[in-house]
Design an enzyme around this catalytic site. Structure first.
Site, PDB file in Angstrom:
ATOM      1  N   PRO A  19      12.250 -12.801  -1.436  1.00  0.00           N
ATOM      2  CA  PRO A  19      10.699 -13.160  -0.103  1.00  0.00           C
ATOM      3  C   PRO A  19       9.927 -11.996   0.049  1.00  0.00           C
ATOM      4  O   PRO A  19      10.788 -10.762  -0.309  1.00  0.00           O
ATOM      5  CB  PRO A  19      11.991 -13.918   0.629  1.00  0.00           C
ATOM      6  CG  PRO A  19      12.923 -14.431   0.120  1.00  0.00           C
ATOM      7  CD  PRO A  19      13.529 -12.704  -0.971  1.00  0.00           C
ATOM      8  N   GLU A  70       1.098  -1.419  -0.246  1.00  0.00           N
ATOM      9  CA  GLU A  70      -0.176   0.078  -0.092  1.00  0.00           C
ATOM     10  C   GLU A  70       1.335   1.324  -0.108  1.00  0.00           C
ATOM     11  O   GLU A  70       0.959   3.131  -0.586  1.00  0.00           O
ATOM     12  CB  GLU A  70      -0.971  -0.432   1.148  1.00  0.00           C
ATOM     13  CG  GLU A  70      -1.950  -1.407   1.520  1.00  0.00           C
ATOM     14  CD  GLU A  70      -1.313  -2.021   1.531  1.00  0.00           C
ATOM     15  OE1 GLU A  70      -2.526  -3.478   1.253  1.00  0.00           O
ATOM     16  OE2 GLU A  70      -0.554  -2.770   1.865  1.00  0.00           O
ATOM     17  N   LEU A  89       1.036  -5.751 -11.825  1.00  0.00           N
ATOM     18  CA  LEU A  89       1.618  -4.505 -12.404  1.00  0.00           C
ATOM     19  C   LEU A  89       3.195  -4.173 -12.852  1.00  0.00           C
ATOM     20  O   LEU A  89       3.101  -3.377 -13.567  1.00  0.00           O
ATOM     21  CB  LEU A  89       0.508  -3.056 -12.523  1.00  0.00           C
ATOM     22  CG  LEU A  89      -0.629  -3.307 -13.096  1.00  0.00           C
ATOM     23  CD1 LEU A  89      -1.986  -2.821 -12.049  1.00  0.00           C
ATOM     24  CD2 LEU A  89      -1.015  -4.322 -13.733  1.00  0.00           C
ATOM     25  N   MET A 104      15.636  -3.701   1.321  1.00  0.00           N
ATOM     26  CA  MET A 104      14.190  -3.137   0.813  1.00  0.00           C
ATOM     27  C   MET A 104      13.668  -1.894  -0.432  1.00  0.00           C
ATOM     28  O   MET A 104      15.082  -1.027  -0.186  1.00  0.00           O
ATOM     29  CB  MET A 104      13.879  -2.932   2.113  1.00  0.00           C
ATOM     30  CG  MET A 104      13.582  -3.576   3.034  1.00  0.00           C
ATOM     31  SD  MET A 104      11.908  -4.784   3.006  1.00  0.00           S
ATOM     32  CE  MET A 104      10.928  -3.455   2.894  1.00  0.00           C
TER      33      MET A 104
END
Length: 419
Positions: A266, A59, A335, A307
């Protein structure tokens, strides 16, 4: 009455909630930090502006184009982004540094949400996708804060779950001021749960408005060039129980394409070490991204244990498998590889992105597999037939481009609520 019962149950369950937090902190120590924010104390709040809630990493990434546009269009309004997970927090800081405020969302108890709203005093609340909490919405409405559900999605599976507690969630859905929903099917589900038809607009998904970062593409080109001419495939956002299948598939790929390199990424950072152990147990030479080491021609797996670099790592690959789909997680964002022109492979569990994956499959950009054997076959076919893989990737890019515009429609709706 229904919300009171819910709050009472939540209070009774708080010891279990805190124990779960401690348990998660064993694998991800960041869960043991900043507890005061989960009780509506502290945090980097920027009062009197725009509040965006992005529950976790996905998100947060999806909200980035929206937040950047809001910063440009409303420079006088400070922005605060809340989330629920340490990985989401890290992603928000990586995306925006200190240009926005950032805090963990408090637990959904009336007093905590009231204190949070009173401290933040937002002009508007924008919740990404479907991260709704009854007391949060109630307290925001009681304070006169317009509540927008942005890029809203609701699978049939999630809708069935909500219908089981309709006595609790229908008032929450009905209280939303505006819902920017992704598809017609999802709009019908939201309507059945209480969202007013006049308060809802089908905008499409802002994830189609993804614009690949040129700097990430450049970084990927440099990294890929250090690997030589070998073919590369990526298994992205994988979950427990899925890595084993991916590694089994890679062993089969190596039989047909011995020089192939797998990029394994992962989904959760607390699984980076266990994924590395699985690779080593499978007898495959491994290089970890975090080590900074150069991939040798004898290495077979490159572990993406960092990250905020998923799009860069996608850009290094020729074929993309999107994880969370060989196990019953529901799939992740198809996407991202589509925008980069990659042919896409998915397992059968893709209900979180059902409409998007169907669009891509219909265009010939996505293939569904069911296990390690069929995954390996799909990878080999596209690695050995680059012209066909290129056509599939181009078809996916066309799907992305043809469905853009949701971000502008969302921004227009937010502007109406800010008047």
């Amino acid at each position: 009455m229904s919300r009171t019962l819910y709050s009472l149950i939540f209070i009774l369950c708080m010891p279990l909630v805190l124990l779960r937090l401690l348990y998660r902190a064993r694998k991800a120590p960041a869960y043991a930090r900043r507890w005061h924010e989960r009780f509506a104390f502290g945090g980097d709040l920027r009062p009197g502006g725009i509040w965006v809630h992005a529950v976790s990493v996905g998100e947060a990434i999806a909200s980035a184009p929206l937040v950047r546009q809001l910063m440009q269009r409303y420079p006088e309004l400070p922005i605060t982004i809340s989330c629920m997970t340490p990985t989401g927090s890290e992603q928000i800081r990586k995306l925006f540094d200190d240009k926005v405020g950032h805090v963990y969302l408090p637990y959904d108890l009336p007093g905590l949400q009231r204190r949070f709203i009173n401290r933040l005093q937002p002009r508007i609340g924008i919740i990404m996708e479907t991260e709704l909490w009854p007391n949060l919405v109630h307290e925001a409405k009681a304070a006169g804060v317009p509540m927008v559900l942005a890029n809203a999605r609701l699978s049939e599976r999630s809708a069935r779950g909500y219908r089981r507690i309709s006595w609790l969630v229908e008032p929450m859905f009905a209280a939303l001021d505006w819902v920017a929903v992704q598809t017609q099917a999802e709009a019908l589900r939201f309507k059945r749960l209480g969202v007013k038809e006049e308060s809802m607009l089908i905008t499409g998904s802002i994830k189609f408005d993804l614009q690949p970062d040129p700097h990430a593409r450049e970084q990927a080109a440099q990294l890929r060039s250090s690997w030589g001419e070998r073919p590369v495939w990526i298994a992205a956002s994988t979950h427990a129980g899925e890595d084993e299948q991916v590694l089994a598939a890679h062993k089969q790929v190596l039989v047909s394409v011995p020089e192939a390199l797998l990029i394994l990424v992962p989904r959760h950072p607390e699984r980076f070490n266990s994924a590395a152990e699985l690779v080593e147990a499978a007898g495959m030479p491994l290089v970890r991204r975090s080590s900074g080491a150069i991939v040798a021609h004898t290495d077979q797996v490159f572990l993406g244990d960092s990250m905020g670099e998923l799009m860069m790592l996608y850009s290094c690959a020729d074929v993309a498998f999107v994880g969370g789909s060989l196990v019953a997680t529901g799939g992740h964002n198809y996407l991202e590889p589509a925008a980069l022109g990659l042919p896409i492979i998915s397992g059968p569990h893709r209900y979180n992105f059902a409409e998007i994956s169907e669009l891509l499959e219909g265009a010939g950009a996505l293939r569904q597999v069911r296990d390690a054997k069929t995954l390996a076959a799909a990878v080999v076919k596209w690695l050995e037939q680059p012209a066909e893989a290129h056509r599939a990737g181009a078809a996916g890019q066309t799907v992305v481009q043809d469905n853009q515009g949701a971000l502008e429609r969302l921004l227009h709706g937010i502007a109406q609520q800010l008047k």
